[in-house]
Design a protein around this motif. Structure first.
Motif, PDB file in Angstrom:
ATOM      1  N   LYS A   1      31.250  73.370  52.611  1.00 30.49           N
ATOM      2  CA  LYS A   1      30.537  74.149  52.356  1.00 30.49           C
ATOM      3  C   LYS A   1      32.169  75.603  52.074  1.00 30.49           C
ATOM      4  O   LYS A   1      32.995  74.700  52.353  1.00 30.49           O
ATOM      5  N   LEU A   2      31.597  76.972  51.130  1.00 32.45           N
ATOM      6  CA  LEU A   2      32.741  77.867  51.472  1.00 32.45           C
ATOM      7  C   LEU A   2      33.443  78.223  53.321  1.00 32.45           C
ATOM      8  O   LEU A   2      32.189  78.499  53.188  1.00 32.45           O
ATOM      9  N   PRO A   3      34.317  78.387  53.409  1.00 31.70           N
ATOM     10  CA  PRO A   3      34.584  79.064  54.240  1.00 31.70           C
ATOM     11  C   PRO A   3      34.983  80.046  54.990  1.00 31.70           C
ATOM     12  O   PRO A   3      34.280  80.834  53.492  1.00 31.70           O
ATOM     13  N   GLN A   4      35.516  80.988  55.652  1.00 32.28           N
ATOM     14  CA  GLN A   4      35.081  82.364  55.475  1.00 32.28           C
ATOM     15  C   GLN A   4      36.513  82.603  55.146  1.00 32.28           C
ATOM     16  O   GLN A   4      35.731  84.249  54.911  1.00 32.28           O
ATOM     17  N   GLU A   5      37.193  82.256  54.826  1.00 35.42           N
ATOM     18  CA  GLU A   5      38.171  83.582  54.113  1.00 35.42           C
ATOM     19  C   GLU A   5      38.833  82.139  53.233  1.00 35.42           C
ATOM     20  O   GLU A   5      39.101  81.140  53.570  1.00 35.42           O
ATOM     21  N   LEU A   6      39.576  82.123  51.792  1.00 35.27           N
ATOM     22  CA  LEU A   6      41.054  81.164  51.188  1.00 35.27           C
ATOM     23  C   LEU A   6      41.432  81.971  51.396  1.00 35.27           C
ATOM     24  O   LEU A   6      42.359  82.864  50.960  1.00 35.27           O
ATOM     25  N   ILE A   7      42.404  81.482  52.337  1.00 35.42           N
ATOM     26  CA  ILE A   7      43.952  81.523  51.930  1.00 35.42           C
ATOM     27  C   ILE A   7      45.017  80.877  50.736  1.00 35.42           C
ATOM     28  O   ILE A   7      44.803  80.219  49.896  1.00 35.42           O
ATOM     29  N   LEU A   8      45.309  81.506  49.342  1.00 33.80           N
ATOM     30  CA  LEU A   8      46.004  81.517  48.567  1.00 33.80           C
ATOM     31  C   LEU A   8      47.061  81.798  48.389  1.00 33.80           C
ATOM     32  O   LEU A   8      47.746  83.342  47.888  1.00 33.80           O
ATOM     33  N   PRO A   9      48.498  81.155  48.582  1.00 32.53           N
ATOM     34  CA  PRO A   9      49.909  81.525  47.838  1.00 32.53           C
ATOM     35  C   PRO A   9      50.265  81.552  47.138  1.00 32.53           C
ATOM     36  O   PRO A   9      49.531  81.040  46.119  1.00 32.53           O
ATOM     37  N   LEU A  10      51.300  82.497  46.528  1.00 36.55           N
ATOM     38  CA  LEU A  10      51.762  82.261  45.222  1.00 36.55           C
ATOM     39  C   LEU A  10      52.652  81.520  44.805  1.00 36.55           C
ATOM     40  O   LEU A  10      52.787  81.608  43.792  1.00 36.55           O
ATOM     41  N   GLY A  11      53.400  80.950  45.174  1.00 33.91           N
ATOM     42  CA  GLY A  11      53.787  80.074  45.325  1.00 33.91           C
ATOM     43  C   GLY A  11      53.308  78.670  45.160  1.00 33.91           C
ATOM     44  O   GLY A  11      53.522  78.013  46.674  1.00 33.91           O
ATOM     45  N   GLN A  12      52.449  78.564  44.046  1.00 31.39           N
ATOM     46  CA  GLN A  12      51.849  76.887  45.243  1.00 31.39           C
ATOM     47  C   GLN A  12      52.086  76.256  43.749  1.00 31.39           C
ATOM     48  O   GLN A  12      51.760  74.485  43.403  1.00 31.39           O
ATOM     49  N   HIS A  13      53.693  76.058  42.905  1.00 35.10           N
ATOM     50  CA  HIS A  13      54.332  75.242  42.799  1.00 35.10           C
ATOM     51  C   HIS A  13      55.796  75.458  42.435  1.00 35.10           C
ATOM     52  O   HIS A  13      55.955  76.037  43.136  1.00 35.10           O
TER      53      HIS A  13
END
Length: 812
Positions: free
Chosen positions: A32-44
């Motif tokens: 299920k969806l978590p309470q928040e999604l953390i998206l780093p800007l450097g995923q590559h």
């Protein structure tokens, strides 16, 4: 099992316990969806993405929230709909345990998609358009360091590819994400491979898979048979051995070719892509969905329900552990990746990123603490198992003794850090950790050198600015103390004669600034070359620092060019004779030629930037506007100076002609004819030389005739004959000149022509010398090319001056 292609082998390798069955007992899960999604800007690998959103913004699922920030960068999209909660530093999945810039998204649990734009006519589109589309969809390599896919495929288009290899080996213990993906999305995988083949145009497509995945192999075989693609796409089953999934090792297994040290597979006509990347390409092209999720393995004895899950990017690891029933009391060590090449996570709140293929929650029994390190017994087992054919024992000694140059000489950077040497070492030496430390020290030393060079450049630029400011102040002071011009001098200025706008000190400052600009441009090229090399070698630690230094060097160069535009060169005073006016015009011509060359250079840079959609495009357009304006100003000043000079020259020449006698006129005409004969003879020789070259290349007479060289040769030979006849008619007049003629005063115009010819010859000689130097010293190409451009401009000006003098002589 189909294995039409021959299977080869690579040096070394080990057979650790696989432990892959634990995570294949349950079907593919969807947390299920978590309470928040953390998206780093450097995923590559490469430069981190640049945010497009702000705190409080509402975004839809699939919406772009960050764009690429340079050549080696990628886009980032919202994995679900919701509000942007924060853009701040958060802990990320990295061995250092440090924080990095992240976008925090709070889901609204609606899963509202944005409008999708698939590319159904991809076969009819140009490859550049498809690559641009993939870049905008955020597609990166999902089996390694996260290399942007469009960058790798751009390199493939510049080379003739022999093989497109699809990596489905998944050799590391515990990890089964690719196995599950092949089972669940077989059709999408095959269609993604077809799209890749359209972009790469390789002669052969090979899928390399280990024989420990029988269900995945069977489904792939069935799909290829149904689609009648068994001949176009070959499925090659290889024996299970670690690390057969390494890029260079898989290439050797399938093709028996070794990638040379310091090179990349593309250099030998091979490109590799992971199966996860192929499915992501299918989702983007056919469905219009960006890369917002991936399949990840959750395994380890600390989990009660180990399985593979399709998880949204940005999902915290802690949320997945709870989903898989993690027993915190049993959890001894949490690893992202496999037990051989993964790294320990100290913070359970770090998020899943595009390259997260496994989360291993091990118990104390499963992942015991390593035994104490002991002395090396020189057994040689590490060398026997090294898949890169290195000498691990020597590398260990060099890194321990801080002899990093020797370690690099022994190809330290060819180490893939697979951990096979540490696995078999009876002395429990953590060899890979030593090698990582050595690589880090070498990178830091390189970056320190770059910083040192950058500091030197900044110091020189600052010194140049200070000198320019001092020169400008001195020029203003001298201008204030300068006496008022005389009336007749004012009339000359009003008639259009060039006038010095600043004292000689300002002209010196202008010359100094031009030198500093040339140095700054050379160093900028050097930094850009270093940045390109770092990007090709995937040295992420160096790329960001080099990018910063390139930007700063561009700013320094822009400042110097701005200062140069404010310090105008000091023209020659009109109180002097015509020679001073000619010098002023000559200087204006050189400045105009340099300005026009700068405009062309910026236009080329803009064209290249438009091709890759570079963020520097706006800055380049601004530079083009400034350079165009300066070139137009100089051109206008040059035209005015020429008009004034021609007017004064006409008046002077009319007086001179009146004083000449008949014999003097014949002598001038004779000299003019001799010059024309010499030029025509040179053209004849050049045409003959070109014709001989074409004959030596095997071209027949018809081809030579079609080129126009024969016609040109005949015309110039006829011209030589006619000119020689004219000269013969003038010869008696010239030879009958009395001794009184020899005693006449020297001809100023002839002297000027002679001097100008010497200047042209000197410029040509210097240009030839620089070209030879460029061939001998390619490492100094940037500095030499700048000097060549200046000499070419000087030669062009000298030739123009000579042509004008010859025309004046002919009129007289």
């Amino acid at each position: 099992m189909s294995s039409a292609a021959t299977i080869f082998d690579f040096h070394g390798g080990i057979h650790p316990e696989q432990n892959k069955t634990q995570s294949l007992q349950l079907p593919l899960g969807k947390p299920k969806l978590p309470q928040e999604l953390i998206l780093p800007l450097g995923q590559h690998i490469g430069q981190a993405s640049r945010p497009l959103v702000h705190v409080g913004d509402y975004v839809l699922k699939g919406q772009t929230i960050a764009i690429n920030n340079g050549f080696l960068s990628s886009f980032l999209h919202a994995p679900t709909s919701g509000h942007i909660k924060a853009i701040e530093e958060k802990a990320i999945a990295h061995p250092s345990g440090l924080q990095d810039a992240c976008i925090v998204l709070e889901p609204d649990n609606q899963e509202t998609w944005c409008e999708l734009h698939p590319l159904p006519l991809w076969q009819e589109s140009t490859k550049t358009d498809v690559l641009t589309y993939l870049a905008e969809m955020g597609i990166v390599g999902m089996g390694g360091a996260g290399f942007p896919t469009q960058v790798k495929l751009q390199g493939a288009q510049k080379n003739n590819l022999e093989y497109l290899i699809i990596n489905a080996a998944e050799c590391e213990p515990y990890i089964t994400a690719d196995d599950m993906l092949i089972r669940e999305k077989t059709a999408q995988l095959v269609q993604g491979i077809q799209i890749l083949q359209f972009l790469a145009e390789a002669n052969e497509v090979l899928i390399g898979i280990e024989d420990n995945k029988p269900k995945a192999i069977e489904r792939l075989q069935n799909e290829l048979r149904i689609r009648h693609l068994e001949k176009q796409i070959k499925l090659v089953v290889v024996p299970t051995k670690y690390p057969s999934g390494g890029e260079k090792q898989l290439i050797q297994l399938l093709t028996d070719q070794e990638v040379p040290s310091g090179k990349h597979p593309i250099d030998i006509g091979i490109i590799c892509q992971n199966v996860g990347t192929c499915v992501a390409i299918y989702d983007a092209i056919v469905l219009g969905k960006p890369l917002i999720s991936r399949i990840t393995t959750l395994t380890g004895d600390a989990l009660s329900q180990p399985q593979n899950v399709e998880v949204l990017l940005g999902t915290p690891i802690e949320h997945l552990l709870n989903y898989a029933g993690c027993d915190a009391s049993q959890l001894q060590r949490l690893i992202m990746g496999g037990p051989m090449m993964g790294f320990t996570l100290e913070n359970h709140a770090v998020p899943v990123v595009k390259t997260t293929n496994c989360i291993l929650a091990g118990t104390a029994k499963e992942l015991p603490q390593p035994a104490p390190e002991q002395a090396c017994i020189r057994c040689g087992m590490c060398e026997q198992v090294c898949p890169a054919s290195l000498l691990p024992q020597q590398l260990l000694w060099f890194t321990k003794s801080q002899e990093f140059e020797k370690a690099e000489h022994y190809n330290l950077f060819d180490c893939i850090e697979c951990g096979a040497c540490s696995y078999v070492c009876p002395s429990n030496i953590p060899l890979v950790q030593y090698y990582r430390h050595g690589k880090s020290e070498i990178r830091e030393a390189r970056e320190a050198n770059i910083k040192s060079d950058h500091a030197k450049i900044r110091f020189e630029a600052r010194k140049a600015r200070q000198e320019a400011e001092a020169a400008e102040k001195e020029a203003k002071r001298l201008a204030r103390t300068k006496p008022a011009p005389k009336k007749d001098h004012d009339k000359k200025v009003a008639a259009g004669t060039p006038e010095a706008a600043k004292p000689s000190t300002a002209n010196d400052a202008s010359k100094k600034l031009k030198i500093d600009i040339a140095i700054a441009k050379a160093k900028l090229k050097k930094l850009e070359k270093a940045l390109t090399t770092a990007q090709e070698e995937e040295r992420s630690e160096s790329i960001s620092q080099l990018q910063i230094e390139v930007d700063e060097q561009k700013n320094t160069l822009s400042q110097l060019e701005t200062e140069l535009s404010t310090v105008a060169p000091a023209p020659v005073k009109t109180a002097k004779v015509t020679n001073s006016e000619e010098a002023a015009i000559k200087q204006l011509k050189i400045d105009t030629a340099i300005a026009k060359a700068a405009v062309k250079k910026i236009e080329k840079a803009i064209k290249r930037a438009e091709d890759i959609n570079a963020p520097e495009l706006g800055e380049l357009n601004q530079q083009l506007e400034t350079a165009t304006s300066r070139a137009a100003e100089l051109d206008k000043s040059l035209t005015a100076a020429k008009d004034a000079f021609e007017k004064s020259s006409t008046e002077k020449n009319s007086i001179t002609v009146e004083r000449k006698g008949p014999s003097d006129t014949d002598q001038v005409a004779s000299k003019k004819l001799k010059i024309d004969i010499a030029i025509a003879n040179a053209a004849v020789k050049k045409a003959k030389k070109n014709i001989d070259a074409m004959k030596s290349d095997g071209l027949d007479e018809s081809a030579i005739e079609a080129s126009g060289l024969t016609k040109k040769l005949n015309e110039n030979e006829a011209k030589v004959t006619a000119l020689q006849a004219q000269l013969a008619q003038l010869t008696p007049s010239s030879t009958n000149t009395s001794s009184d003629t020899k005693a006449e005063a020297p001809n100023p115009l002839a002297d000027q022509i002679k001097k100008q010819k010497i200047a042209v010859a000197l410029a040509k000689a210097q240009l030839s010398k620089l070209n030879k130097k460029l061939e001998k010293e390619p490492e100094n190409a940037a500095e030499i090319q700048i000097a060549i451009s200046e000499k070419q401009a000087a030669q062009m000006v000298a030739e123009t001056e000579l042509s004008q003098l010859l025309n004046t002589q002919e009129k007289n």
